[in-house]
Design an enzyme around this catalytic site. Structure first.
Site, PDB file in Angstrom:
ATOM      1  N   THR A 125      18.778  89.903  -3.511  1.00 30.94           N
ATOM      2  CA  THR A 125      18.191  88.657  -3.007  1.00 30.94           C
ATOM      3  C   THR A 125      17.658  88.915  -1.608  1.00 30.94           C
ATOM      4  O   THR A 125      18.427  89.281  -0.710  1.00 30.94           O
ATOM      5  CB  THR A 125      19.258  87.553  -2.971  1.00 30.94           C
ATOM      6  OG1 THR A 125      19.793  87.405  -4.286  1.00 30.94           O
ATOM      7  CG2 THR A 125      18.674  86.237  -2.491  1.00 30.94           C
ATOM      8  N   GLU A 159      29.058  84.914 -10.656  1.00 26.95           N
ATOM      9  CA  GLU A 159      30.315  85.632 -10.786  1.00 26.95           C
ATOM     10  C   GLU A 159      31.264  84.770 -11.616  1.00 26.95           C
ATOM     11  O   GLU A 159      31.278  83.553 -11.499  1.00 26.95           O
ATOM     12  CB  GLU A 159      30.906  85.946  -9.408  1.00 26.95           C
ATOM     13  CG  GLU A 159      30.089  87.022  -8.701  1.00 26.95           C
ATOM     14  CD  GLU A 159      30.548  87.322  -7.286  1.00 26.95           C
ATOM     15  OE1 GLU A 159      31.708  87.039  -6.949  1.00 26.95           O
ATOM     16  OE2 GLU A 159      29.721  87.831  -6.505  1.00 26.95           O
ATOM     17  N   LYS A 211      14.255  82.782  -6.175  1.00 29.37           N
ATOM     18  CA  LYS A 211      15.695  82.999  -6.058  1.00 29.37           C
ATOM     19  C   LYS A 211      16.307  82.177  -4.914  1.00 29.37           C
ATOM     20  O   LYS A 211      17.300  81.475  -5.105  1.00 29.37           O
ATOM     21  CB  LYS A 211      15.964  84.493  -5.861  1.00 29.37           C
ATOM     22  CG  LYS A 211      17.403  84.854  -5.564  1.00 29.37           C
ATOM     23  CD  LYS A 211      18.334  84.554  -6.716  1.00 29.37           C
ATOM     24  CE  LYS A 211      19.781  84.703  -6.291  1.00 29.37           C
ATOM     25  NZ  LYS A 211      20.702  84.254  -7.330  1.00 29.37           N
ATOM     26  N   ASN A 215      18.854  78.882  -5.126  1.00 32.13           N
ATOM     27  CA  ASN A 215      20.143  78.833  -4.442  1.00 32.13           C
ATOM     28  C   ASN A 215      20.226  77.684  -3.438  1.00 32.13           C
ATOM     29  O   ASN A 215      21.268  77.056  -3.284  1.00 32.13           O
ATOM     30  CB  ASN A 215      20.422  80.166  -3.745  1.00 32.13           C
ATOM     31  CG  ASN A 215      21.106  81.149  -4.689  1.00 32.13           C
ATOM     32  OD1 ASN A 215      21.312  80.852  -5.859  1.00 32.13           O
ATOM     33  ND2 ASN A 215      21.466  82.307  -4.171  1.00 32.13           N
ATOM     34  N   GLY A 234      36.376  59.591  -5.159  1.00 31.55           N
ATOM     35  CA  GLY A 234      36.346  58.653  -6.268  1.00 31.55           C
ATOM     36  C   GLY A 234      35.332  57.540  -6.096  1.00 31.55           C
ATOM     37  O   GLY A 234      35.072  56.804  -7.034  1.00 31.55           O
ATOM     38  N   GLY A 238      28.015  51.410  -6.417  1.00 33.85           N
ATOM     39  CA  GLY A 238      28.226  50.194  -7.193  1.00 33.85           C
ATOM     40  C   GLY A 238      26.925  49.477  -7.444  1.00 33.85           C
ATOM     41  O   GLY A 238      25.854  50.081  -7.410  1.00 33.85           O
ATOM     42  N   CYS A 241      21.487  46.964  -4.249  1.00 34.65           N
ATOM     43  CA  CYS A 241      20.307  47.840  -4.183  1.00 34.65           C
ATOM     44  C   CYS A 241      20.524  48.994  -3.222  1.00 34.65           C
ATOM     45  O   CYS A 241      21.315  48.928  -2.297  1.00 34.65           O
ATOM     46  CB  CYS A 241      19.062  47.033  -3.838  1.00 34.65           C
ATOM     47  SG  CYS A 241      19.165  46.209  -2.265  1.00 34.65           S
ATOM     48  N   LYS A 244      20.677  49.074   1.095  1.00 34.32           N
ATOM     49  CA  LYS A 244      21.872  48.601   1.798  1.00 34.32           C
ATOM     50  C   LYS A 244      23.073  49.479   1.482  1.00 34.32           C
ATOM     51  O   LYS A 244      23.938  49.675   2.320  1.00 34.32           O
ATOM     52  CB  LYS A 244      22.147  47.125   1.463  1.00 34.32           C
ATOM     53  CG  LYS A 244      22.791  46.885   0.129  1.00 34.32           C
ATOM     54  CD  LYS A 244      23.326  45.456   0.039  1.00 34.32           C
ATOM     55  CE  LYS A 244      23.847  45.146  -1.360  1.00 34.32           C
ATOM     56  NZ  LYS A 244      24.892  46.080  -1.815  1.00 34.32           N
ATOM     57  N   LYS A 304      11.471  44.847  -7.710  1.00 34.12           N
ATOM     58  CA  LYS A 304      11.044  45.604  -8.885  1.00 34.12           C
ATOM     59  C   LYS A 304      10.601  44.627  -9.961  1.00 34.12           C
ATOM     60  O   LYS A 304      10.916  43.438  -9.883  1.00 34.12           O
ATOM     61  CB  LYS A 304      12.172  46.507  -9.385  1.00 34.12           C
ATOM     62  CG  LYS A 304      13.385  45.777  -9.929  1.00 34.12           C
ATOM     63  CD  LYS A 304      14.320  46.802 -10.547  1.00 34.12           C
ATOM     64  CE  LYS A 304      15.483  46.132 -11.225  1.00 34.12           C
ATOM     65  NZ  LYS A 304      16.366  47.102 -11.857  1.00 34.12           N
TER      66      LYS A 304
HETATM   67  N1  LIG Z   1      27.203  88.709  -6.658  1.00 30.03           N
HETATM   68  C1  LIG Z   1      26.408  87.852  -7.237  1.00 30.03           C
HETATM   69  O1  LIG Z   1      26.842  86.917  -7.916  1.00 30.03           O
HETATM   70  C2  LIG Z   1      24.925  87.998  -7.099  1.00 30.03           C
HETATM   71  C3  LIG Z   1      24.094  87.256  -7.951  1.00 30.03           C
HETATM   72  C4  LIG Z   1      22.725  87.378  -7.815  1.00 30.03           C
HETATM   73  C5  LIG Z   1      22.192  88.166  -6.822  1.00 30.03           C
HETATM   74  N2  LIG Z   1      23.017  88.862  -5.983  1.00 30.03           N
HETATM   75  C6  LIG Z   1      22.407  89.708  -4.952  1.00 30.03           C
HETATM   76  O2  LIG Z   1      22.589  91.033  -5.355  1.00 30.03           O
HETATM   77  C7  LIG Z   1      22.723  91.880  -4.232  1.00 30.03           C
HETATM   78  C8  LIG Z   1      24.031  92.633  -4.341  1.00 30.03           C
HETATM   79  O3  LIG Z   1      25.105  91.735  -4.327  1.00 30.03           O
HETATM   80  P1  LIG Z   1      26.562  92.144  -4.747  1.00 30.03           P
HETATM   81  O4  LIG Z   1      27.353  90.897  -4.802  1.00 30.03           O
HETATM   82  O5  LIG Z   1      26.514  93.023  -5.940  1.00 30.03           O
HETATM   83  O6  LIG Z   1      26.990  93.026  -3.456  1.00 30.03           O
HETATM   84  P2  LIG Z   1      28.139  94.127  -3.332  1.00 30.03           P
HETATM   85  O7  LIG Z   1      28.438  94.265  -1.914  1.00 30.03           O
HETATM   86  O8  LIG Z   1      29.228  93.818  -4.302  1.00 30.03           O
HETATM   87  O9  LIG Z   1      27.418  95.444  -3.862  1.00 30.03           O
HETATM   88  C9  LIG Z   1      26.458  96.155  -3.125  1.00 30.03           C
HETATM   89  C10 LIG Z   1      26.720  97.618  -3.386  1.00 30.03           C
HETATM   90  O10 LIG Z   1      25.644  98.361  -2.822  1.00 30.03           O
HETATM   91  C11 LIG Z   1      26.180  99.562  -2.294  1.00 30.03           C
HETATM   92  N3  LIG Z   1      25.202 100.110  -1.346  1.00 30.03           N
HETATM   93  C12 LIG Z   1      24.918  99.705  -0.093  1.00 30.03           C
HETATM   94  N4  LIG Z   1      23.928 100.434   0.428  1.00 30.03           N
HETATM   95  C13 LIG Z   1      23.583 101.330  -0.502  1.00 30.03           C
HETATM   96  C14 LIG Z   1      22.611 102.360  -0.556  1.00 30.03           C
HETATM   97  N5  LIG Z   1      21.774 102.573   0.450  1.00 30.03           N
HETATM   98  N6  LIG Z   1      22.540 103.116  -1.664  1.00 30.03           N
HETATM   99  C15 LIG Z   1      23.361 102.882  -2.710  1.00 30.03           C
HETATM  100  N7  LIG Z   1      24.307 101.910  -2.722  1.00 30.03           N
HETATM  101  C16 LIG Z   1      24.408 101.156  -1.625  1.00 30.03           C
HETATM  102  C17 LIG Z   1      27.504  99.139  -1.676  1.00 30.03           C
HETATM  103  O11 LIG Z   1      28.362 100.235  -1.518  1.00 30.03           O
HETATM  104  C18 LIG Z   1      28.010  98.143  -2.711  1.00 30.03           C
HETATM  105  O12 LIG Z   1      28.819  98.751  -3.695  1.00 30.03           O
HETATM  106  C19 LIG Z   1      22.649  90.949  -3.019  1.00 30.03           C
HETATM  107  O13 LIG Z   1      21.333  90.912  -2.548  1.00 30.03           O
HETATM  108  C20 LIG Z   1      23.045  89.632  -3.581  1.00 30.03           C
HETATM  109  O14 LIG Z   1      22.551  88.568  -2.817  1.00 30.03           O
HETATM  110  C21 LIG Z   1      24.357  88.791  -6.113  1.00 30.03           C
END
Ligand SMILES: NC(=O)c1ccc[n+]([C@@H]2O[C@H](COP(=O)([O-])OP(=O)(O)OC[C@H]3O[C@@H](n4cnc5c(N)ncnc54)[C@H](O)[C@@H]3O)[C@@H](O)[C@H]2O)c1
Length: 414
Positions: A125, A159, A211, A215, A234, A238, A241, A244, A304
Site C-alpha cells: 500500500t 488479517e 486502496k 481504507n 446503545g 429516534g 428530524c 435537531k 418533505k
Molecule cells: N497485513 C495486511 O492485512 C495487509 C493487507 C493489504 C495490504 N497490506 C500492505 O502490504 C504491505 C506489507 O504488509 P505486511 O502486513 O505484510 O507487512 P510485514 O511487516 O508483515 O511484512 C513485510 C515483510 O517485508 C520484509 N522486507 C522489508 N524490506 C524488504 C526488502 N527490501 N526485501 C525483501 N523483504 C523485505 C520484512 O522483513 C517483512 O517480513 C504493506 O504495504 C501493507 O500496507 C497489508
C-alpha cells in the site's frame, strides 16, 4: 503456454499468504525476505505470525514441491517471470507520511538482476506516485529496460480472513501501462478471475488511490459507529428530524465530556445548511445578482413531500431568505399552507402551483411533491414572466425543461 513463474518479495502477513495461495492456485512460487529467521520458519512449514488456516495450507503447498523460500536475489530473478513486491510501508517516525525505503530497496535490488520479459508488481500500500517512481527506477537500473515492466496491484485482504480473501477477493485492481502487463496479470490471476472476482484495469495512480480510499472509507465507517458508542452506548437515532437530532446529539456529547468524538457532525450539519444557502445563491445568479423587486414563486413549504410538517423546513428557510433579500415570494404547498402561514406571515401565499408562479421572474421547486414533478413546462411557461427555474430537489427532467425554453438550474448539476 507454460504458466508464469511467480516470486514474492517480502514474506510478512501479505507476502507469505500470497506465496502460499499462488502455490495453491497451481503456480510455481519462490519467496524471499530480508529476515533469515522468517525464511527458515516458512521453509520448515511454520507460519511466523498468527493467521487461521495458513499453516495447513503452507505445509500442503511445500509438499507439492512448487513452493520454496530463499534469501538469494539472484535465484529469485533467475526463477520468476512475475515478481510480487509485498514489503512493508510503515508510518515514518515522527511524521504522518509512509516510509517507502523498503519498497525502494526491494525494487532497487531486484531491477539490475531482472531477466527480459519480467514484470515487477507492487502489492504494498503506497502513496500515489510511488508506482511511477518505481517504474522509473526499474528503467534506470534494469539491464534491458525496454524488456521489463512495472505494474501495481493493491491488496485488500483482511488479517484473520487472509487466505479466503486472497483466493476469493472482492475485486482485483490492475494498475498497468500496457496491454502486455494486463495480460500477464490476467494469466497469474486466471483461476481467481474464472471463479468470479471482478477485475478493474486502471492506471498507476488510480490503483494506488483505490486502496487508500477504500481504507479511509472503512476507517470513517468504523469511527462513525465508534463515536456513537463513545457518547452513549446503545443510543440509536429516534424519531423527529435529522437537523435537531444531530445538534442535540453534539450538545449532549459535550455534557458527557466526549465532544471531540462528534466534532465531525458539525460538518454534517454545516454541509446540510450550505445547501440552503447555495439554493438562494443559485436563485440570485439566475436573477442577475439581485432579488430586489423580483417576483419569486416557491413550490413547497413542508420539509418533505406527503407531509404538512414545516419544522426546520429547507423550503421555507430559502423562501424567507429570498424575501429578506428584497424579493416578493409567493409560496404554494399542497398540504402545509396553514402551518406555513402561522410561522411565516411575512411571505405571500397562493392557492395553486400555477398561481404561485404567475408573473414570476423565478420559480423554485423546493419540496418534491408529485404535483410539481409532473408540471408541464410549457403550461408553466405561459404564466411566468421569465422562464427561470431552480430545481432544489433534482426532481425535474432538465432536458425537457430546457427544451421548453427554461433556464434550468439544480444543485450539483452543471
Ligand atoms: N497485513 C495486511 O492485512 C495487509 C493487507 C493489504 C495490504 N497490506 C500492505 O502490504 C504491505 C506489507 O504488509 P505486511 O502486513 O505484510 O507487512 P510485514 O511487516 O508483515 O511484512 C513485510 C515483510 O517485508 C520484509 N522486507 C522489508 N524490506 C524488504 C526488502 N527490501 N526485501 C525483501 N523483504 C523485505 C520484512 O522483513 C517483512 O517480513 C504493506 O504495504 C501493507 O500496507 C497489508
Amino acid at each position: 503456454m507454460p504458466k508464469p513463474r511467480v516470486s514474492v518479495i517480502g514474506t510478512g502477513y501479505l507476502g507469505a499468504t500470497h506465496a502460499v495461495c499462488m502455490t495453491e492456485l497451481g503456480f510455481e512460487v519462490i519467496g524471499l525476505d530480508l529476515d533469515p529467521t522468517k525464511i527458515a520458519k516458512l521453509a520448515a512449514g511454520e507460519v511466523p505470525f498468527f493467521e487461521p488456516g495458513l499453516g495447513e495450507l503452507l505445509r500442503k503447498s511445500l509438499d507439492t514441491g512448487r513452493l520454496r523460500f530463499t534469501s538469494s536475489w539472484a535465484e529469485v530473478a533467475e526463477f520468476a517471470d512475475v515478481h510480487f513486491v509485498c514489503v512493508g510501508t510503515p508510518q515514518k517516525k515522527g511524521e504522518y507520511a509512509a516510509d517507502l525505503s523498503f519498497v525502494e530497496a526491494a525494487f532497487g535490488t531486484l531491477a539490475p538482476l531482472l531477466r527480459p520479459g519480467a514484470l515487477v508488481v507492487g502489492k504494498s500500500t503506497v502513496p500515489t506516485g510511488t508506482a511511477e517512481w518505481m517504474a522509473d527506477l526499474v528503467q534506470a537500473l534494469a539491464p534491458e529496460p525496454d524488456a521489463v515492466e512495472v505494474a501495481w496491484n493493491p491488496e485488500f485482504l483482511r488479517e484473520g480472513f487472509a487466505v479466503e480473501d486472497t483466493l476469493h477477493p472482492d475485486r482485483l485492481v490492475f494498475g498497468v501501462r500496457s496491454a502486455a502487463a494486463e495480460a500477464r496479470l490476467r494469466e497469474v490471476y486466471a483461476p481467481v478471475i474464472e471463479a468470479g472476482s471482478p477485475v478493474v484495469v486502471t492506471d498507476f495512480a488510480t490503483a494506488e488511490l483505490v486502496k487508500v480510499a477504500a481504507n479511509s472509507f472503512l476507517a470513517t465507517k468504523i469511527s462513525f459507529i465508534n463515536a456513537m458508542a463513545e457518547v452513549w452506548p446503545g443510543l440509536g437515532f429516534g424519531g423527529g428530524c435529522l437537523p435537531k437530532d444531530i445538534r442535540a446529539f453534539m450538545a449532549r456529547a459535550g455534557e458527557l465530556g466526549a465532544d471531540q468524538a462528534l466534532a465531525f457532525l458539525k460538518d454534517v450539519d454545516a454541509i446540510n445548511m450550505r445547501r440552503r444557502a447555495r439554493t438562494v445563491d443559485l436563485g440570485r445568479e439566475l436573477l442577475d445578482g439581485s432579488f430586489h423587486g423580483a417576483r419569486v414563486g416557491v413550490w413547497g413549504a413542508a420539509f418533505k413531500p406527503n407531509s404538512d410538517d414545516i419544522r426546520d423546513s429547507p423550503a421555507l428557510d430559502v423562501a424567507e431568505s429570498m424575501q429578506q433579500h428584497g424579493a416578493d415570494v409567493v409560496v404554494y404547498d399542497p398540504a402545509a399552507m396553514d402551518n406555513a402561514r402561522i410561522l411565516y406571515p411575512q411571505l405571500f401565499y397562493a392557492a395553486s402551483a400555477l398561481d404561485a408562479a404567475r408573473g414570476a421572474d423565478l420559480v423554485l421547486l423546493l419540496t418534491e411533491w408529485s404535483e410539481f414533478r409532473e408540471m408541464d413546462p410549457r403550461v408553466l411557461g405561459n404564466v411566468v414572466r421569465t422562464r427561470r427555474i431552480v430545481d432544489g430537489r433534482n426532481a425535474l427532467d432538465p432536458v425537457a425543461w430546457r427544451a421548453s425554453g427554461w433556464t434550468y438550474r439544480a444543485l450539483g448539476r452543471p
